[in-house]
Design an enzyme around this catalytic site. Structure first.
Site, mmCIF file in Angstrom:
data_model
loop_
_atom_site.group_PDB
_atom_site.id
_atom_site.type_symbol
_atom_site.label_atom_id
_atom_site.label_comp_id
_atom_site.label_asym_id
_atom_site.label_seq_id
_atom_site.Cartn_x
_atom_site.Cartn_y
_atom_site.Cartn_z
ATOM 1 N N GLU A 49 -7.406 -1.397 0.561
ATOM 2 C CA GLU A 49 -6.044 -1.922 0.457
ATOM 3 C C GLU A 49 -6.001 -3.385 0.910
ATOM 4 O OE1 GLU A 49 -4.006 -0.189 -1.102
ATOM 5 O OE2 GLU A 49 -3.701 1.831 -0.345
ATOM 6 N N ASN B 73 -1.235 -3.142 -6.173
ATOM 7 C CA ASN B 73 -1.365 -4.127 -5.090
ATOM 8 C C ASN B 73 -2.758 -4.777 -5.059
ATOM 9 O OD1 ASN B 73 -2.995 -2.103 -4.122
ATOM 10 N ND2 ASN B 73 -1.786 -1.658 -2.284
ATOM 11 N N HIS C 171 -5.664 -3.098 -5.010
ATOM 12 C CA HIS C 171 -6.738 -2.347 -4.337
ATOM 13 C C HIS C 171 -7.808 -1.897 -5.334
ATOM 14 C CE1 HIS C 171 -4.452 1.776 -4.690
ATOM 15 N NE2 HIS C 171 -5.292 1.664 -5.676
ATOM 16 N N ASP D 213 -13.935 7.483 -4.079
ATOM 17 C CA ASP D 213 -13.086 7.859 -2.946
ATOM 18 C C ASP D 213 -12.616 9.306 -3.036
ATOM 19 O OD1 ASP D 213 -11.487 7.330 -5.152
ATOM 20 O OD2 ASP D 213 -10.589 5.543 -4.287
#
Ligand code: F6R
Length: 236
Positions: free
Chosen positions: A143, A136, A138, A67
Site C-alpha cells: 500500500e 491507490n 498498490h 498475496d
C-alpha cells in the site's frame, strides 16, 4: 517500461495469456507469479482454453501468488487460494506441489513470510510476474507508504483497499484487515513483469506516465524494472 494500449478487456486478456503461454513454451519449467482480483480473470480463462486446446502444458510450471488475506482459511470463497483454484489451477495440469500461495492461517506470519521468500529464491526466482494494480497504486498489497517495503511480510490494508475489495464480501466488516504480501523487492526481482490495468485503472496509468517514482504510489517503482510490460485498456 513498455505500455501497450488495447481497445477492450478481452484484447488485454488475450495478449496477457499469449505472453504467459509464450514463456511457458520457451521454458516449460517456468516459475510464474500470479495475481488475483477481477482483472486477471479473462487471462486465466484464456490460459485454460489454450491448455484445453493442447497449446500449453503446465506440468512442469511452478507458481507463486502475490498475496493472501490473513485469517481466511483456504476453503473460504474469498481467499486467494480458493480464487486461484476455481479460476485456474483446477482446470489445468499444474501439480499441487508446484503451487505456492502464502498461508493466511499461519501461526506466525513472520516465519511464513520468511519461508515464502526462501521458497521463491530456492526455486530460482520468478520468471514472469503477472500483476494487477489498486486504485491507490498498490501492487500485491504493498500500500502507499513513505518507504518501499522490500520483502514478503504481513501488511495492513488501507481503508481504500478494504472499501474496493468489500464488493466481494457480504458485509464490509468481513473484509480482512491484514494480508501477507510479497514485498516490492520480491516483485522487482522477477525477471519479467506484466501488469494488467483495465479501463477502471486509466487514472492510475496516467499518473504512472508522470514518471515520478514514489512509495506513495507503489506501482511507480516499475519504472526501474528492466523488462516490464503494462497492458492498458482505452477505447478512445
Ligand atoms: C491481488 C493483488 C492486488 C490486485 C489489485 C487490483 O493478488 O495483489 O494488487 O491486483 O487490488 O485488483 P482488481 O483486479 O480486482 O481491480
Amino acid at each position: 517500461m513498455n505500455i501497450i494500449t488495447v481497445k477492450n478487456y478481452d484484447m488485454m486478456s488475450d495478449l496477457a495469456a499469449l505472453l504467459i503461454a509464450a514463456r511457458v513454451l520457451e521454458k516449460p519449467n517456468s516459475i510464474l507469479g500470479f495475481a488475483t482480483g477481477s482483472t486477471p480473470n479473462g487471462t486465466y480463462q484464456n490460459l485454460i482454453k489454450m491448455y484445453n486446446n493442447g497449446l500449453v502444458d503446465f506440468s512442469q510450471v511452478k507458481t507463486f501468488n502475490l498475496d493472501e488475506y490473513c485469517g481466511l482459511p483456504q476453503e473460504h470463497e474469498q481467499s486467494y487460494n480458493y480464487y486461484m483454484n476455481e479460476n485456474l489451477f483446477k482446470h489445468i495440469n499444474i501439480k499441487a506441489e508446484n503451487i505456492k500461495i502464502p498461508n493466511g492461517m499461519a501461526d506466525d506470519f513472520d516465519t511464513e513470510s520468511m519461508e515464502y521468500e526462501t521458497a521463491i529464491k530456492n526455486a530460482g526466482g520468478v520468471d514472469l510476474q503477472l500483476l494487477g494494480v489498486g486504485l491507490n497504486g498498490h501492487i500485491g498489497f504493498n500500500e502507499p507508504d513513505n518507504i518501499f517495503h522490500n520483502i514478503t511480510r504481513e501488511v495492513e490494508l488501507t481503508q481504500s483497499t478494504i472499501d474496493a475489495n468489500s464488493r466481494f464480501f457480504q458485509d464490509k466488516s468481513e473484509v480482512p484487515k491484514t494480508a501477507i504480501s510479497m514485498g516490492i523487492g520480491t516483485i522487482m526481482s522477477a525477471k519479467e513483469i506484466v501488469l494488467l490495468a483495465g479501463e477502471d485503472k486509466n487514472e492510475v496509468v496516467q499518473k504512472l506516465q508522470d514518471n515520478v517514482v514514489s512509495p506513495e504510489f507503489p506501482v511507480s517503482i516499475l519504472h526501474y524494472h528492466p523488462k516490464c510490460t503494462i497492458i492498458t485498456v482505452n477505447k478512445n
